[in-house]
Design an enzyme around this catalytic site. Structure first.
Site, PDB file in Angstrom:
ATOM      1  N   ARG A 105      32.960  43.431  37.131  1.00 59.02           N
ATOM      2  CA  ARG A 105      32.927  41.961  37.085  1.00 59.02           C
ATOM      3  C   ARG A 105      32.948  41.394  38.493  1.00 59.02           C
ATOM      4  O   ARG A 105      33.068  42.125  39.458  1.00 59.02           O
ATOM      5  CB  ARG A 105      34.108  41.432  36.263  1.00 59.02           C
ATOM      6  CG  ARG A 105      35.453  41.806  36.847  1.00 59.02           C
ATOM      7  CD  ARG A 105      36.578  41.214  36.012  1.00 59.02           C
ATOM      8  NE  ARG A 105      37.869  41.768  36.435  1.00 59.02           N
ATOM      9  CZ  ARG A 105      39.023  41.487  35.862  1.00 59.02           C
ATOM     10  NH1 ARG A 105      39.071  40.674  34.829  1.00 59.02           N
ATOM     11  NH2 ARG A 105      40.139  42.017  36.298  1.00 59.02           N
ATOM     12  N   CYS A 109      27.496  36.746  44.765  1.00 52.89           N
ATOM     13  CA  CYS A 109      27.776  36.198  46.085  1.00 52.89           C
ATOM     14  C   CYS A 109      27.884  34.681  45.949  1.00 52.89           C
ATOM     15  O   CYS A 109      26.993  34.042  45.370  1.00 52.89           O
ATOM     16  CB  CYS A 109      26.642  36.579  47.041  1.00 52.89           C
ATOM     17  SG  CYS A 109      26.771  35.779  48.643  1.00 52.89           S
ATOM     18  N   ASN A 143      36.962  33.001  36.832  1.00 54.42           N
ATOM     19  CA  ASN A 143      38.191  33.788  36.655  1.00 54.42           C
ATOM     20  C   ASN A 143      38.594  34.420  37.979  1.00 54.42           C
ATOM     21  O   ASN A 143      37.825  35.181  38.564  1.00 54.42           O
ATOM     22  CB  ASN A 143      37.964  34.905  35.630  1.00 54.42           C
ATOM     23  CG  ASN A 143      39.266  35.607  35.242  1.00 54.42           C
ATOM     24  OD1 ASN A 143      40.045  35.081  34.444  1.00 54.42           O
ATOM     25  ND2 ASN A 143      39.520  36.766  35.819  1.00 54.42           N
ATOM     26  N   GLU A 144      39.774  34.068  38.442  1.00 55.00           N
ATOM     27  CA  GLU A 144      40.363  34.684  39.640  1.00 55.00           C
ATOM     28  C   GLU A 144      39.376  34.805  40.802  1.00 55.00           C
ATOM     29  O   GLU A 144      39.000  35.910  41.212  1.00 55.00           O
ATOM     30  CB  GLU A 144      40.943  36.065  39.309  1.00 55.00           C
ATOM     31  CG  GLU A 144      42.167  35.995  38.431  1.00 55.00           C
ATOM     32  CD  GLU A 144      42.786  37.356  38.164  1.00 55.00           C
ATOM     33  OE1 GLU A 144      42.139  38.380  38.433  1.00 55.00           O
ATOM     34  OE2 GLU A 144      43.922  37.395  37.683  1.00 55.00           O
ATOM     35  N   GLU A 321      48.169  33.958  33.030  1.00 52.80           N
ATOM     36  CA  GLU A 321      48.246  35.323  32.517  1.00 52.80           C
ATOM     37  C   GLU A 321      49.595  35.894  32.932  1.00 52.80           C
ATOM     38  O   GLU A 321      49.848  36.092  34.122  1.00 52.80           O
ATOM     39  CB  GLU A 321      47.113  36.189  33.094  1.00 52.80           C
ATOM     40  CG  GLU A 321      45.731  35.698  32.719  1.00 52.80           C
ATOM     41  CD  GLU A 321      44.613  36.578  33.299  1.00 52.80           C
ATOM     42  OE1 GLU A 321      44.896  37.700  33.778  1.00 52.80           O
ATOM     43  OE2 GLU A 321      43.464  36.121  33.294  1.00 52.80           O
ATOM     44  N   TRP A 329      46.260  48.904  36.269  1.00 49.98           N
ATOM     45  CA  TRP A 329      45.491  48.919  37.516  1.00 49.98           C
ATOM     46  C   TRP A 329      46.278  49.248  38.772  1.00 49.98           C
ATOM     47  O   TRP A 329      45.707  49.355  39.849  1.00 49.98           O
ATOM     48  CB  TRP A 329      44.766  47.586  37.695  1.00 49.98           C
ATOM     49  CG  TRP A 329      45.585  46.362  37.441  1.00 49.98           C
ATOM     50  CD1 TRP A 329      45.606  45.640  36.273  1.00 49.98           C
ATOM     51  CD2 TRP A 329      46.500  45.695  38.321  1.00 49.98           C
ATOM     52  NE1 TRP A 329      46.477  44.568  36.379  1.00 49.98           N
ATOM     53  CE2 TRP A 329      47.026  44.585  37.624  1.00 49.98           C
ATOM     54  CE3 TRP A 329      46.926  45.922  39.634  1.00 49.98           C
ATOM     55  CZ2 TRP A 329      47.962  43.702  38.187  1.00 49.98           C
ATOM     56  CZ3 TRP A 329      47.854  45.052  40.199  1.00 49.98           C
ATOM     57  CH2 TRP A 329      48.360  43.954  39.476  1.00 49.98           C
ATOM     58  N   GLU A 369      40.306  48.254  30.216  1.00 54.49           N
ATOM     59  CA  GLU A 369      41.732  47.928  30.091  1.00 54.49           C
ATOM     60  C   GLU A 369      42.370  48.483  28.818  1.00 54.49           C
ATOM     61  O   GLU A 369      43.312  47.901  28.274  1.00 54.49           O
ATOM     62  CB  GLU A 369      41.914  46.420  30.244  1.00 54.49           C
ATOM     63  CG  GLU A 369      41.593  45.988  31.674  1.00 54.49           C
ATOM     64  CD  GLU A 369      41.642  44.489  31.933  1.00 54.49           C
ATOM     65  OE1 GLU A 369      41.890  43.716  30.981  1.00 54.49           O
ATOM     66  OE2 GLU A 369      41.408  44.091  33.091  1.00 54.49           O
ATOM     67  N   GLN A 370      41.884  49.633  28.357  1.00 50.75           N
ATOM     68  CA  GLN A 370      42.443  50.262  27.150  1.00 50.75           C
ATOM     69  C   GLN A 370      43.940  50.498  27.249  1.00 50.75           C
ATOM     70  O   GLN A 370      44.648  50.507  26.256  1.00 50.75           O
ATOM     71  CB  GLN A 370      41.806  51.632  26.933  1.00 50.75           C
ATOM     72  CG  GLN A 370      40.350  51.609  26.631  1.00 50.75           C
ATOM     73  CD  GLN A 370      39.793  53.017  26.580  1.00 50.75           C
ATOM     74  OE1 GLN A 370      40.479  53.963  26.252  1.00 50.75           O
ATOM     75  NE2 GLN A 370      38.522  53.146  26.895  1.00 50.75           N
ATOM     76  N   HIS A 372      46.083  48.717  29.042  1.00 52.22           N
ATOM     77  CA  HIS A 372      46.789  47.492  29.438  1.00 52.22           C
ATOM     78  C   HIS A 372      47.406  46.888  28.185  1.00 52.22           C
ATOM     79  O   HIS A 372      46.706  46.559  27.234  1.00 52.22           O
ATOM     80  CB  HIS A 372      45.778  46.524  30.051  1.00 52.22           C
ATOM     81  CG  HIS A 372      46.394  45.334  30.721  1.00 52.22           C
ATOM     82  ND1 HIS A 372      47.160  44.396  30.059  1.00 52.22           N
ATOM     83  CD2 HIS A 372      46.358  44.931  32.006  1.00 52.22           C
ATOM     84  CE1 HIS A 372      47.544  43.466  30.911  1.00 52.22           C
ATOM     85  NE2 HIS A 372      47.070  43.773  32.105  1.00 52.22           N
TER      86      HIS A 372
HETATM   87  C1  GAL Z   1      43.680  39.809  35.705  1.00 47.70           C
HETATM   88  C2  GAL Z   1      42.382  39.342  35.065  1.00 47.70           C
HETATM   89  C3  GAL Z   1      42.327  39.696  33.602  1.00 47.70           C
HETATM   90  C4  GAL Z   1      42.752  41.123  33.397  1.00 47.70           C
HETATM   91  C5  GAL Z   1      44.110  41.326  33.970  1.00 47.70           C
HETATM   92  C6  GAL Z   1      44.661  42.717  33.787  1.00 47.70           C
HETATM   93  O1  GAL Z   1      43.549  39.938  37.084  1.00 47.70           O
HETATM   94  O2  GAL Z   1      42.209  37.957  35.206  1.00 47.70           O
HETATM   95  O3  GAL Z   1      41.026  39.492  33.127  1.00 47.70           O
HETATM   96  O4  GAL Z   1      41.817  41.973  33.972  1.00 47.70           O
HETATM   97  O5  GAL Z   1      44.068  41.083  35.345  1.00 47.70           O
HETATM   98  O6  GAL Z   1      45.950  42.829  34.336  1.00 47.70           O
END
Ligand code: GAL
Length: 643
Positions: A105, A109, A143-144, A321, A329, A369-370, A372
């Site tokens: 993702r 640019c 997003n971020e 979030e 991660w 993200e399985q 997470h």
């Molecule tokens: C954030 C992101 C989410 C998800 C999450 C996992 O940085 O906005 O989409 O990836 O991390 O911790």
């Protein structure tokens, strides 16, 4: 203001048959908010100009009918694969000149005009379709921004845009004043003079270090590109909707000026992953990483809460979030101690959050993200965050509202100062962010609540203590306002050390009106060469030699002045270790008439309008001056008089 909870949901990940059940469970739990849509572009537009919005219409209807308020994200962080076929050069390029490919993702640019147009198009479609939908109660852009190192790009598009940006910044006649740029950057050094703006390249792949003025200009430009990209979306949304707009910022992402994006948004939101951050970006020692592995750093979240309160318009901010359990991660991904999800939630409220949303509703059994956690397991059984959110809901309904309150201490945070320290650190491991965080920690350890303020602040009324450590460039009018303020002022090291174009000013820094202190020399220190101070503590990393007739406040064992003051202004000529900052700030608090405490490690407090919140980040129960808190405990008390 009523404090609320929410979650992040991906209807496109689940069979439709689950949507209404999910919505009913969210509503039963008491959630108010559900954020959707921010990664759904490939399902909204599976092929060029092939639109499929029906499923999103239905999802919004199902969630709204259950009584939930929808935060609709624009999907611009995840352009679909066909977009690359259409714009093969839209990818960001890294410092080594390599494009950053498709397959995760944020693969774009910020400077690519074709991609920006595509974003305008999809945002217009969304805003036209849902701008007046009664269930859409807020918007999120992208997003971020900046996550995964995505602000800085050395693409052709960036090069073109940078040249235009420079022309505007050094104006005169047609096409800018190249001589003004050469003079401001000092390009005579190493014969780097340019005859035309079109000769200026991006500052990567040079033989040795590029001119710091060139890099600073590029960093300012890169930040402005994010601001412009975001504004392109907010301008469109506002034409069709009155709902507030936010963006979900990250922890310790400093490559763009969040105060500048914040000016175009209504709410600052951020994504709080305390355990991931501790492993990944706090910079804690291995001992502290172990001690707080299941709780997170006791100051890192609070620092961002206070920072994003300053970024949000009129102090409006959320956690968009919230870490719900183990993430996937960080170098290691432990589970939170029981009670920590609840503690993190209450801590956000104590710092003024309007809402806390947990990421994500259900753990995804596929893709990146399985592993997470979510509020639900992949089999839909409730997990830790579900239970702890239920606890918070029950507590919220029986508790008084959290009321805002100006803190007694102001700490200035400046994104450009972070870039300047990075550009010319003068030693390994030196970071402005860490310097500011060290001051923040010391203040919190003294039991103080802190307001973080942008460098554009021109009214410091009510603050008894103001800190501007490491603020490399201080415009004259800010100096004047700081001098005219009532509180004690602490500046240095490196405060006012450069002009706006990164030149070392003469007269030498800090050249602070009314303060007879000059930094005559500076050095950086190896980790194994701290300079010890008379009376305890040491200077680490950064040490300045101070000249002048101001009063000496801290002295090195060898007799050299380390901190000096005149009246209410104190200059600190080095990076104080924890003991030194505790001493120095404790002393300034005494001068400012501020009562302090000496909180044990892991215990933190935050004062609101009517209450004092205590948080135990420790893994063990804790006793302090009549207060008992279990591990991961939260305590609310009436705010003591005079606090
Ligand atoms: C954030 C992101 C989410 C998800 C999450 C996992 O940085 O906005 O989409 O990836 O991390 O911790």
């Amino acid at each position: 203001m009523k404090r609320t909870l929410g979650t992040c949901y991906y209807p496109e990940h689940w069979p439709r048959a689950l949507w209404s059940e999910d919505a009913a469970r969210m509503a039963d739990l008491g959630l108010t908010w559900v954020r959707i849509g921010e990664f759904a572009w490939s399902r909204l537009e599976p092929g060029p100009s092939e639109l499929q919005f029906d499923w999103l219409d239905d999802a919004i209807e199902v969630l709204g009918a259950a009584g939930l308020k929808v935060v609709l994200g624009t999907p611009t962080a995840t352009p679909p694969r066909w977009m690359l076929t259409r714009h093969p050069d839209m990818l960001a390029v890294d410092a080594g000149g390599r494009p950053r490919k498709f397959g995760s993702r944020r693969h774009y640019c910020f400077s690519h005009p074709g991609y920006l147009e595509e974003c305008r198009r999809i945002v217009t479609l969304l805003a036209e379709r849902y701008g007046r939908n009664p269930h859409i109660a807020a918007w999120q852009t992208d997003n971020e921004y900046g996550c995964h190192d995505t602000v800085i790009s050395y693409s052709d598009a960036a090069r073109q845009a940078f040249r235009g940006w420079l022309r505007d910044r050094y104006p005169m006649g047609n096409g800018g004043d190249i001589d003004a740029l050469n003079a401001a950057w000092g390009n005579i050094f190493w014969s780097m003079d340019y005859a035309d703006f079109d000769e200026i390249d991006l500052p990567n792949l040079t033989v040795t270090e590029p001119n710091p003025a060139h890099v600073l200009a590029f960093r300012r430009f890169s930040s402005d590109q994010v601001v412009a990209f975001n504004r392109a979306q907010t301008d469109i949304i506002r034409q069709h909707s009155d709902a507030p707009i936010g963006h979900n910022y990250m922890g310790r992402v400093t490559e763009f000026d969040h105060f500048a994006t914040g000016a175009d948004l209504d709410i600052a939101t951020w994504d709080s992953y305390p355990l991931g951050f501790l492993e990944d970006r706090v910079g804690a020692t291995p001992d502290r990483q172990r001690a707080y592995a299941r709780q997170g750093d006791p100051d890192f979240q609070a620092f961002h809460h206070d920072l994003y309160r300053a970024v949000g318009k009129a102090g409006r901010w959320w956690v968009m979030e919230q870490q719900p359990g183990p993430v996937n991660w960080a170098p290691y991904n432990p589970a939170p101690l029981p009670g920590m999800v609840r503690l993190w939630t209450w801590e956000a409220f104590a710092h003024g959050a309007e809402a806390v949303c947990y990421f994500r509703w259900r753990q995804a059994p596929f893709a990146q993200e399985q592993l997470h956690a979510g509020m639900l397991r992949p089999d839909s059984v409730p997990a830790q965050a579900f239970h702890e959110a239920a606890e918070v809901m029950a507590e919220l309904s029986g508790a008084p509202e959290v009321t805002p309150h100006q803190a007694p201490v102001a700490l200035i945070f400046d994104y450009a100062a972070e870039w300047m320290w990075q550009i010319q650190p003068q030693g390994q491991g030196l970071s402005y962010f860490d310097l500011v965080l060290d001051h923040y920690r010391a203040l919190r350890q003294l039991g103080l609540s802190v307001d973080i303020l942008p460098p554009a602040t021109r009214d410091f009324s009510g603050y008894r203590l103001i800190l501007a450590p490491g603020l490399m460039h201080v415009p004259d009018d800010l100096k004047d306002v700081l001098n005219a303020a009532q509180g004690q002022l602490l500046i240095g090291p490196r405060t006012a050390a450069r002009d706006a174009d990164f030149a070392l000013p003469v007269p030498l820094p800090p050249a602070w009106p009314g303060l007879d202190v000059t930094v005559s020399r500076l050095e950086t220190l190896r980790p194994d060469m701290p300079v010890t101070l008379d009376g305890g503590g040491a200077v680490i990393r950064w040490l300045e030699e101070l000249e002048g007739n101001a009063n000496v406040v801290l002295l090195a064992k060898d007799g050299a002045p380390v901190a000096m003051s005149t009246g209410r202004v104190t200059y600190m000529g080095g990076w104080g270790d924890a003991e030194t900052l505790h001493r120095l700030l404790g002393d300034l608090c005494r001068r400012a008439g501020l009562a302090t405490m000496n909180l044990p490690d892991g215990l933190r407090l935050r004062d609101t309008g009517a209450e004092r919140f205590w948080f135990n980040y420790g893994a063990e129960p804790l006793e302090f001056e009549g207060i008992s808190l279990p591990a991961a405990g939260v305590l609310r008390q009436p705010r003591p008089a005079g606090a």
